[in-house]
Design a protein around this motif. Structure first.
Motif, PDB file in Angstrom:
ATOM      1  N   ARG A 112       0.833  -1.215   0.000  1.00 23.11           N
ATOM      2  CA  ARG A 112       0.000   0.000   0.000  1.00 23.11           C
ATOM      3  C   ARG A 112       0.862   1.256   0.000  1.00 23.11           C
ATOM      4  O   ARG A 112       0.453   2.294  -0.521  1.00 23.11           O
ATOM      5  N   ILE A 113       2.052   1.149   0.584  1.00 23.20           N
ATOM      6  CA  ILE A 113       2.982   2.282   0.558  1.00 23.20           C
ATOM      7  C   ILE A 113       3.649   2.390  -0.815  1.00 23.20           C
ATOM      8  O   ILE A 113       3.754   3.480  -1.396  1.00 23.20           O
ATOM      9  N   ALA A 114       4.091   1.237  -1.347  1.00 20.83           N
ATOM     10  CA  ALA A 114       4.842   1.249  -2.608  1.00 20.83           C
ATOM     11  C   ALA A 114       3.951   1.438  -3.819  1.00 20.83           C
ATOM     12  O   ALA A 114       4.380   2.025  -4.819  1.00 20.83           O
ATOM     13  N   GLY A 115       2.709   0.943  -3.765  1.00 21.94           N
ATOM     14  CA  GLY A 115       1.827   1.019  -4.922  1.00 21.94           C
ATOM     15  C   GLY A 115       1.651   2.437  -5.461  1.00 21.94           C
ATOM     16  O   GLY A 115       1.826   2.675  -6.662  1.00 21.94           O
ATOM     17  N   PRO A 116       1.311   3.421  -4.602  1.00 21.43           N
ATOM     18  CA  PRO A 116       1.181   4.798  -5.102  1.00 21.43           C
ATOM     19  C   PRO A 116       2.484   5.347  -5.673  1.00 21.43           C
ATOM     20  O   PRO A 116       2.464   6.169  -6.593  1.00 21.43           O
ATOM     21  N   LEU A 117       3.631   4.899  -5.137  1.00 16.55           N
ATOM     22  CA  LEU A 117       4.913   5.345  -5.675  1.00 16.55           C
ATOM     23  C   LEU A 117       5.127   4.773  -7.075  1.00 16.55           C
ATOM     24  O   LEU A 117       5.655   5.463  -7.966  1.00 16.55           O
ATOM     25  N   VAL A 118       4.741   3.505  -7.260  1.00 20.50           N
ATOM     26  CA  VAL A 118       4.825   2.908  -8.600  1.00 20.50           C
ATOM     27  C   VAL A 118       3.933   3.684  -9.563  1.00 20.50           C
ATOM     28  O   VAL A 118       4.333   4.008 -10.689  1.00 20.50           O
ATOM     29  N   HIS A 119       2.723   4.011  -9.106  1.00 18.80           N
ATOM     30  CA  HIS A 119       1.790   4.753  -9.961  1.00 18.80           C
ATOM     31  C   HIS A 119       2.355   6.125 -10.331  1.00 18.80           C
ATOM     32  O   HIS A 119       2.205   6.577 -11.478  1.00 18.80           O
ATOM     33  N   ARG A 120       3.025   6.762  -9.399  1.00 17.63           N
ATOM     34  CA  ARG A 120       3.517   8.121  -9.654  1.00 17.63           C
ATOM     35  C   ARG A 120       4.798   8.141 -10.470  1.00 17.63           C
ATOM     36  O   ARG A 120       4.946   8.965 -11.391  1.00 17.63           O
ATOM     37  N   PHE A 121       5.730   7.223 -10.159  1.00 19.99           N
ATOM     38  CA  PHE A 121       7.068   7.334 -10.738  1.00 19.99           C
ATOM     39  C   PHE A 121       7.373   6.314 -11.846  1.00 19.99           C
ATOM     40  O   PHE A 121       8.333   6.512 -12.589  1.00 19.99           O
ATOM     41  N   SER A 122       6.570   5.249 -11.951  1.00  9.53           N
ATOM     42  CA  SER A 122       6.819   4.266 -13.009  1.00  9.53           C
ATOM     43  C   SER A 122       5.879   4.576 -14.172  1.00  9.53           C
ATOM     44  O   SER A 122       4.746   4.107 -14.230  1.00  9.53           O
ATOM     45  N   ARG A 123       6.382   5.363 -15.091  1.00  4.72           N
ATOM     46  CA  ARG A 123       5.531   5.865 -16.175  1.00  4.72           C
ATOM     47  C   ARG A 123       4.958   4.738 -17.019  1.00  4.72           C
ATOM     48  O   ARG A 123       3.781   4.760 -17.375  1.00  4.72           O
ATOM     49  N   ARG A 124       5.790   3.743 -17.324  1.00  7.34           N
ATOM     50  CA  ARG A 124       5.336   2.659 -18.202  1.00  7.34           C
ATOM     51  C   ARG A 124       4.159   1.921 -17.585  1.00  7.34           C
ATOM     52  O   ARG A 124       3.122   1.699 -18.229  1.00  7.34           O
ATOM     53  N   GLU A 125       4.270   1.494 -16.308  1.00 10.62           N
ATOM     54  CA  GLU A 125       3.198   0.753 -15.645  1.00 10.62           C
ATOM     55  C   GLU A 125       1.937   1.605 -15.526  1.00 10.62           C
ATOM     56  O   GLU A 125       0.829   1.131 -15.755  1.00 10.62           O
ATOM     57  N   ARG A 126       2.108   2.870 -15.162  1.00 13.01           N
ATOM     58  CA  ARG A 126       0.945   3.740 -14.999  1.00 13.01           C
ATOM     59  C   ARG A 126       0.226   3.937 -16.330  1.00 13.01           C
ATOM     60  O   ARG A 126      -1.007   3.808 -16.400  1.00 13.01           O
TER      61      ARG A 126
END
Length: 310
Positions: A37-51
């Motif tokens: 839950r902590i890392a998921g929003p960071l992935v959404h914000r900073f991992s452009r490809r996945e987002r």
């Protein structure tokens, strides 16, 4: 069947990744979910490809939702995908009793038991939903189970992953004609086999069939197996109950999977994946480029790149 390029990662890198998995294997599921839950929003914000891929896919399959609704679903989906990655060590390396106790309930097991009682094999369609490694653990703990296996990009992690997936008795076979032959033999012995129904195959190994209304290139292995074995087809998923464990669901397959026509059968396979996703859309791995291939490319359309989503 697609092939992944192998990585030249150093032995130290592979050892570090395996060490992280072993460390996470000792963590409680509640802690792993809090980390996700902590890392998921960071992935959404900073991992452009996945987002971007997640949001493109969600806009395609849920056009009736508002942008805000799809953004919330995208963030939740990436949190669940992060949880799956954090749970790999648990599924592969934790004490088997711990993993078994994390499975809170199993729905639809009678679909497998009845088929085997009739002397029929079972083909389990296992989409990228929830934690498919926990599903593999349960299936190989309770049935003779064979699944196709493609070595990871980091070659030095192959023995670690293979041991994790085989430790409860699963038989892993290659993604080639020899592996298909092994699946056929297992089905003729009235055993269970696993197939990933939502991976895009290589050209020549699939057909275009609708997935949420848009054509997706879909593998045609299933009708070949059914035609030669009369196996029963079910969809299997391990749905995450955040922080607590998993509920395994086996769902009866869409009737079209038994069609001899490959396009009709592929449409049934995609309908099976849709039915699994409906359990909880946030637990599906939407960051995969499911619509990468387009029919215009197959048809030789000179402007086929303009038809792509990604």
């Amino acid at each position: 069947m697609s092939r992944k390029p192998r990585s030249s990662a150093s032995p130290l890198q592979a050892k570090l990744i395996a060490g992280i998995w072993r460390s996470l294997a000792g963590c409680r599921l509640g802690l792993l979910w809090r980390l996700a839950r902590i890392a998921g929003p960071l992935v959404h914000r900073f991992s452009r490809r996945e987002r971007e891929v997640t949001e493109i896919n969600l806009a395609e399959v849920y056009p009736e939702q508002s942008d805000a609704e799809r953004r919330r679903l995208a963030r939740s989906s990436l949190a669940h995908s992060t949880a799956t990655m954090l749970e790999l060590g648990f599924a592969w390396m934790a004490e088997p009793g711990r993993v078994e106790r994390s499975i809170i309930d199993v729905h639809g097991r009678e679909l497998l038991d009845d088929a085997r009682a009739e002397g029929r094999g079972v083909i389990v369609l296992a989409p990228h939903f929830g934690n498919w490694e926990v599903l593999n653990f349960w299936l190989s703990s309770h049935f003779p189970f064979t699944a196709m296996y493609e070595p990871p990009k980091i070659e030095r992690l192959d023995p670690v992953i293979r041991h994790g997936r085989e430790r409860m008795g699963a038989s892993l076979v290659p993604t080639n004609p020899r592996g298909v032959a092994a699946l056929l033999k297992a089905l003729k012995r009235s055993e269970a086999v696993g197939i990933l129904p939502d991976q895009e195959p290589d050209w020549g190994s699939g057909v275009f069939a609708p997935f949420y209304g848009r054509l997706a290139y879909t593998a045609t292995l299933l009708p070949k197996l059914v035609a030669r074995t009369q196996a029963r087809v079910v969809t299997g998923v391990a749905q995450r109950v955040p922080g607590k464990g998993f509920v395994i669901h086996f769902l009866a397959a869409d009737a079209r999977v038994y069609e001899t026509d490959e396009t009709a059968s592929a449409a049934g396979v995609n309908a099976c994946v849709e039915a699994a996703i409906a359990l909880e859309p946030a637990q599906y791995q939407w960051e995969y480029k499911r619509y990468r291939k387009v029919i215009q490319e197959q048809q030789g359309h000179p402007d086929h790149p303009s038809f792509r989503l990604y």
